[in-house]
Structure formats: C-alpha cells, structure tokens
Design a protein around this motif. Structure first.
Motif, PDB file in Angstrom:
ATOM      1  N   TRP A   1     -10.274   6.476  -4.807  1.00 31.13           N
ATOM      2  CA  TRP A   1     -10.575   5.230  -5.544  1.00 31.13           C
ATOM      3  C   TRP A   1     -11.511   5.544  -6.717  1.00 31.13           C
ATOM      4  O   TRP A   1     -11.307   5.061  -7.833  1.00 31.13           O
ATOM      5  CB  TRP A   1     -11.208   4.201  -4.596  1.00 31.13           C
ATOM      6  CG  TRP A   1     -11.631   2.937  -5.297  1.00 31.13           C
ATOM      7  CD1 TRP A   1     -10.872   1.826  -5.534  1.00 31.13           C
ATOM      8  CD2 TRP A   1     -12.912   2.678  -5.898  1.00 31.13           C
ATOM      9  NE1 TRP A   1     -11.596   0.896  -6.240  1.00 31.13           N
ATOM     10  CE2 TRP A   1     -12.852   1.383  -6.463  1.00 31.13           C
ATOM     11  CE3 TRP A   1     -14.095   3.400  -5.995  1.00 31.13           C
ATOM     12  CZ2 TRP A   1     -13.933   0.811  -7.129  1.00 31.13           C
ATOM     13  CZ3 TRP A   1     -15.177   2.828  -6.663  1.00 31.13           C
ATOM     14  CH2 TRP A   1     -15.093   1.552  -7.217  1.00 31.13           C
TER      15      TRP A   1
ATOM     16  N   SER B   1      -2.144   2.919  -5.239  1.00 34.45           N
ATOM     17  CA  SER B   1      -1.470   1.979  -6.143  1.00 34.45           C
ATOM     18  C   SER B   1      -2.546   1.128  -6.815  1.00 34.45           C
ATOM     19  O   SER B   1      -3.676   0.993  -6.324  1.00 34.45           O
ATOM     20  CB  SER B   1      -0.524   1.082  -5.348  1.00 34.45           C
ATOM     21  OG  SER B   1      -1.292   0.236  -4.507  1.00 34.45           O
ATOM     22  N   ASP B   2      -2.191   0.545  -7.962  1.00 34.20           N
ATOM     23  CA  ASP B   2      -3.139  -0.332  -8.660  1.00 34.20           C
ATOM     24  C   ASP B   2      -3.547  -1.495  -7.758  1.00 34.20           C
ATOM     25  O   ASP B   2      -4.699  -1.918  -7.767  1.00 34.20           O
ATOM     26  CB  ASP B   2      -2.512  -0.872  -9.955  1.00 34.20           C
ATOM     27  CG  ASP B   2      -2.316   0.241 -10.981  1.00 34.20           C
ATOM     28  OD1 ASP B   2      -2.924   1.321 -10.821  1.00 34.20           O
ATOM     29  OD2 ASP B   2      -1.542   0.033 -11.934  1.00 34.20           O
ATOM     30  N   ASP B   3      -2.596  -1.991  -6.959  1.00 37.52           N
ATOM     31  CA  ASP B   3      -2.895  -3.137  -6.091  1.00 37.52           C
ATOM     32  C   ASP B   3      -3.962  -2.777  -5.066  1.00 37.52           C
ATOM     33  O   ASP B   3      -4.897  -3.538  -4.815  1.00 37.52           O
ATOM     34  CB  ASP B   3      -1.625  -3.586  -5.340  1.00 37.52           C
ATOM     35  CG  ASP B   3      -0.676  -4.326  -6.268  1.00 37.52           C
ATOM     36  OD1 ASP B   3      -1.088  -4.591  -7.414  1.00 37.52           O
ATOM     37  OD2 ASP B   3       0.466  -4.600  -5.839  1.00 37.52           O
ATOM     38  N   VAL B   4      -3.816  -1.611  -4.433  1.00 37.57           N
ATOM     39  CA  VAL B   4      -4.784  -1.225  -3.394  1.00 37.57           C
ATOM     40  C   VAL B   4      -6.140  -0.967  -4.036  1.00 37.57           C
ATOM     41  O   VAL B   4      -7.182  -1.385  -3.528  1.00 37.57           O
ATOM     42  CB  VAL B   4      -4.310   0.039  -2.624  1.00 37.57           C
ATOM     43  CG1 VAL B   4      -5.370   0.488  -1.639  1.00 37.57           C
ATOM     44  CG2 VAL B   4      -3.010  -0.257  -1.904  1.00 37.57           C
ATOM     45  N   SER B   5      -6.117  -0.310  -5.189  1.00 34.95           N
ATOM     46  CA  SER B   5      -7.369  -0.023  -5.874  1.00 34.95           C
ATOM     47  C   SER B   5      -8.096  -1.325  -6.224  1.00 34.95           C
ATOM     48  O   SER B   5      -9.306  -1.461  -6.011  1.00 34.95           O
ATOM     49  CB  SER B   5      -7.074   0.789  -7.130  1.00 34.95           C
ATOM     50  OG  SER B   5      -8.252   1.066  -7.796  1.00 34.95           O
ATOM     51  N   ALA B   6      -7.340  -2.292  -6.742  1.00 32.41           N
ATOM     52  CA  ALA B   6      -7.952  -3.569  -7.119  1.00 32.41           C
ATOM     53  C   ALA B   6      -8.455  -4.307  -5.882  1.00 32.41           C
ATOM     54  O   ALA B   6      -9.522  -4.935  -5.903  1.00 32.41           O
ATOM     55  CB  ALA B   6      -6.935  -4.425  -7.869  1.00 32.41           C
ATOM     56  N   MET B   7      -7.695  -4.209  -4.787  1.00 29.13           N
ATOM     57  CA  MET B   7      -8.123  -4.873  -3.553  1.00 29.13           C
ATOM     58  C   MET B   7      -9.453  -4.273  -3.074  1.00 29.13           C
ATOM     59  O   MET B   7     -10.362  -4.988  -2.661  1.00 29.13           O
ATOM     60  CB  MET B   7      -7.013  -4.692  -2.509  1.00 29.13           C
ATOM     61  CG  MET B   7      -7.245  -5.393  -1.203  1.00 29.13           C
ATOM     62  SD  MET B   7      -7.983  -4.293  -0.032  1.00 29.13           S
ATOM     63  CE  MET B   7      -6.552  -3.315   0.388  1.00 29.13           C
TER      64      MET B   7
ATOM     65  N   ARG C   1     -12.283  -5.514  -5.097  1.00 31.48           N
ATOM     66  CA  ARG C   1     -12.683  -6.885  -4.755  1.00 31.48           C
ATOM     67  C   ARG C   1     -13.593  -6.905  -3.521  1.00 31.48           C
ATOM     68  O   ARG C   1     -14.430  -7.793  -3.373  1.00 31.48           O
ATOM     69  CB  ARG C   1     -11.443  -7.767  -4.515  1.00 31.48           C
ATOM     70  CG  ARG C   1     -10.743  -8.189  -5.816  1.00 31.48           C
ATOM     71  CD  ARG C   1      -9.763  -9.332  -5.584  1.00 31.48           C
ATOM     72  NE  ARG C   1      -8.676  -8.954  -4.681  1.00 31.48           N
ATOM     73  CZ  ARG C   1      -7.553  -8.327  -5.066  1.00 31.48           C
ATOM     74  NH1 ARG C   1      -7.370  -8.017  -6.337  1.00 31.48           N
ATOM     75  NH2 ARG C   1      -6.620  -8.017  -4.194  1.00 31.48           N
TER      76      ARG C   1
ATOM     77  N   MET D   1       0.838  -1.206   0.000  1.00 33.76           N
ATOM     78  CA  MET D   1       0.000   0.000   0.000  1.00 33.76           C
ATOM     79  C   MET D   1       0.872   1.255   0.000  1.00 33.76           C
ATOM     80  O   MET D   1       1.850   1.318   0.709  1.00 33.76           O
ATOM     81  CB  MET D   1      -0.854   0.026   1.271  1.00 33.76           C
ATOM     82  CG  MET D   1      -1.870  -1.065   1.306  1.00 33.76           C
ATOM     83  SD  MET D   1      -2.952  -0.860   2.677  1.00 33.76           S
ATOM     84  CE  MET D   1      -3.733  -2.460   2.695  1.00 33.76           C
ATOM     85  N   SER D   2       0.520   2.200  -0.834  1.00 35.73           N
ATOM     86  CA  SER D   2       1.350   3.398  -0.892  1.00 35.73           C
ATOM     87  C   SER D   2       0.492   4.646  -1.010  1.00 35.73           C
ATOM     88  O   SER D   2      -0.588   4.623  -1.568  1.00 35.73           O
ATOM     89  CB  SER D   2       2.292   3.319  -2.076  1.00 35.73           C
ATOM     90  OG  SER D   2       1.552   3.449  -3.253  1.00 35.73           O
TER      91      SER D   2
END
Ligand SMILES: NC(=O)c1ccc[n+]([C@@H]2O[C@H](COP(=O)([O-])OP(=O)(O)OC[C@H]3O[C@@H](n4cnc5c(N)ncnc54)[C@H](OP(=O)(O)O)[C@@H]3O)[C@@H](O)[C@H]2O)c1
Length: 328
Positions: free
Chosen positions: A284, A316-322, A325, A1-2
């Motif tokens: 987001w 970050s793309d990861d946090v957004s995708a999380m 979900r 997370m950033s």
C-alpha cells in the motif's frame, strides 16, 4: 480484491526498469523499491541483535532481489551497522547500492548529537568509507539539518563529499519543503528521506510538490512504524520494559488501541489477499503518490524476506482506496 505475481520481465516504464525497481531521480541508480534499513543492526534500539544474524539478513535481502541498503554514521555507537554491512557485502558477489548519512553521531555519554558543520560532515564521511571498507558510497545524505548551522553550509559539505569522489550522489533527510529548497539551491539531490507510514503521511505531503517539480525521489523510512505495522505485535503484546518503542506515542494508550483497530481490519484484508499484514502495508505504501522506496528495517532474515515479498502484491486501486479510508 486482487493480487497477482509480477513476471520478471514486466516493466514499470519504457526505460525497461523492472516493476519492482525504480530509478532514483535522474541518476543511473536503479534500486529495489523495498530496501533494507540497517538501523536495527546497530543494536541501539532493537533487542537481541547479533552481528552474524545481521550479516545473514543482508545476504537474505540480496538473495530476494533487494539491492538497496541504507546505513548511517550514527547506526551504532562506533559504526556497528557500517562494519556489519561492509563485511556482509564483501563476502558476497553483489551489485549493492549503498546509501549513507552523516550529520548525526553519539557523544561519549551516548547522547545523540546533530552536527552539520562542514568539518564534521567531511570527517565522518571519510570515516564511514573505512568502516564500510569502500572508496565510495552511492549516495550520501545529510542525516538531518543542524539548527545551529545554516542548511546551505551543510549542503555545501555534502556537495564537496561528492566532488571528492566519496559519494556518487547527494541526498538529504528529515527536511521540510523549505529546508529542502534551500538545500538543493546549493547541492542537487537525487533523493529525500522522510518518514512515511499509514499513520504519518504529513512529511511526504509537504515535500511532494517540490520533489515532483525537481524529479527527486522519496525514500521513506518507518513504513512499518518500527514493527507496529508488521501486524506481529498484537493488542495485548507485553513489551520488554527496555524496548525503546514504548517511548513513541503510537505505542501507548489510546493511540495504540486505535492503531490496533486499524490492524484488525488490515488482518482481514491481508487474509483475503493471501499475504501478510507487513506485505500489505509495504505494498500500500509503495502505491501512494511520490513514495519511491520503502525502507524496511530488519535484524533477522525472516523479517526482510517477509517484507520483500510486498513487491509481488499488486493492489487494485479499489483495495488501496479502501485501506486509505480506514485511516481517516
Ligand atoms: N533518516 C532517518 O532519520 C531515519 C530514521 C529512522 C529510520 N531510518 C531508516 O529507515 C529504516 C527503517 O526504519 P526502522 O528500522 O527504524 O523501522 P521499521 O522499518 O519501521 O521497522 C523495523 C522493525 O520492525 C520489525 N520488523 C521488520 N520487519 C518485520 C516483519 N516482516 N515482521 C515482523 N517484524 C518486523 C523489527 O522489529 P523487532 O524485531 O524489534 O520487532 C524491525 O526492527 C532504518 O533501518 C533506517 O535505515 C532513517
């Protein structure tokens, strides 16, 4: 997370539009991606609204870099939000971009009416200019299609409002893709205004192919779902019985509990990122395909100051995708 703060000179594209701003369609309007929604200032559904506080809210928005303001003929039984916004902007040197909407009004019994006849649209557009104390607004939307009037006729009136110089650009709100297609066949638009939030993404998904094909920007309302997604309304919140939000399904029963389950997870994520839930939700939203602008309604300075800081959160793309979900 950033999370990190964007520098003031960082650009979103080669046209040197700052990262916290976006160009609407192919227009010369470069607007803040968080914009101030003026509906709460009407005092019709928000409780405890005071005009002086609303004026301070507009000033707080300007002070924190917001340059895009969204009002409408129906934001107030007799134009309260227009008058407040007009007064607030007049008393401060600014380069605000004002969007207005016609096609909806209140009758003498305070019942909301749609009227998309050209005669009414033109009359209401002229009235809004005098309420705001300006000769021209930047954008004029058709607020919503009138089922009794072919949308092409309403579009023709919005085109005429622009031709008369009362608005620089046309736009339309609350349309599906088919209605939007019919509207733009008569009147090109720079923006479409649908609802959009974590729990209601269908309207944007429907419009996206059309807006991408025609270079139209999506200016989205209810990103905070009337305060639910601000995270400040806790699971056991006791609503004032006159609070109109209680009539929305998501503020009731199982839907409320489910939303609170998601909010509990968003609270954890926002703690990790060092931001508030409202900021996380707006950030987001602005990262979702096609979402150009997040309208954030506010009646007090602290509310818009909080939401506006979403521009400083780079998810970050990861946090957004999380987060995405969590919503399925
Ligand atoms: N085109 C259309 O048909 C249409 C329809 C609806 C809205 N809009 C536009 O979109 C704008 C946004 O919609 P909206 O104002 O209805 O709702 P919203 O932005 O989803 O939520 C605004 C409400 O959330 C609460 N809030 C806002 N910021 C907050 C914060 N940082 N912390 C805590 N609470 C916060 C406030 O309610 P409380 O203080 O009462 O809790 C505020 O009135 C409108 O103002 C209007 O300009 C357009």
């Amino acid at each position: 997370m950033s999370s990190r703060t964007l520098g003031p000179t960082e650009s979103a594209d080669e046209n040197k539009v700052p990262a916290d701003r976006i160009r609407l369609g192919s227009s010369d309007l470069v607007v803040s991606r968080v914009a101030l929604g003026c509906w709460p200032m009407s005092g019709i559904s928000s409780l405890g609204v005071e005009d002086q506080q609303s004026i301070e809210t507009v000033h707080a928005a300007l002070d924190c870099g917001i340059n895009f303001f969204d009002t409408a003929f129906s934001y107030g039984y007799d134009g309260r939000s227009d008058r407040v916004l007009g007064q607030a902007l007049r008393s401060k040197k600014n380069s605000a971009i004002v969007a207005h909407k016609v096609g909806m009004h209140w009758d003498e019994n305070k019942q909301r009416k749609l009227d998309g006849t050209p005669k009414t649209l033109l009359a209401h557009a002229e009235m809004c200019l005098s309420r705001l104390g300006v000769e021209q607004v930047d954008i004029m939307y058709l607020h919503s299609p009138d089922p009794n009037v072919p949308i092409e006729e309403s579009a023709g009136a919005i085109r005429e409002i622009c031709q008369r110089g009362w608005a620089r650009y046309a736009a339309v709100s609350n349309v599906n893709a088919d209605q939007a297609r019919r509207f733009i066949s008569e009147c090109p638009v720079v923006a479409i205004q649908p609802y959009f939030n974590m729990f209601q993404q269908d309207a944007v998904q429907d419009l996206l192919p059309l807006t991408q094909a025609h270079g139209i920007s999506l200016v989205c309302y209810w990103v905070l779902m009337k305060g639910l997604l601000s995270g400040h309304l806790l699971r056991d919140h006791q609503f004032d019985p006159t609070d109109r939000r209680l009539s929305y399904p998501i503020f009731q029963g199982a839907a409320w509990q489910k939303a609170q389950d998601v909010l509990d997870q968003l609270r954890t994520v926002s703690l990790d990122l060092g931001c508030t839930v409202a900021q996380l939700v707006v950030a987001w939203s602005l990262k979702q395909p096609g979402v150009a602008v997040a309208l954030s309604g506010a009646k007090r300075p602290d509310q818009i100051l909080e939401s506006a800081k979403a521009k400083d959160i780079l998810l970050s793309d990861d946090v957004s995708a999380m987060i995405s979900r969590l919503l399925v």
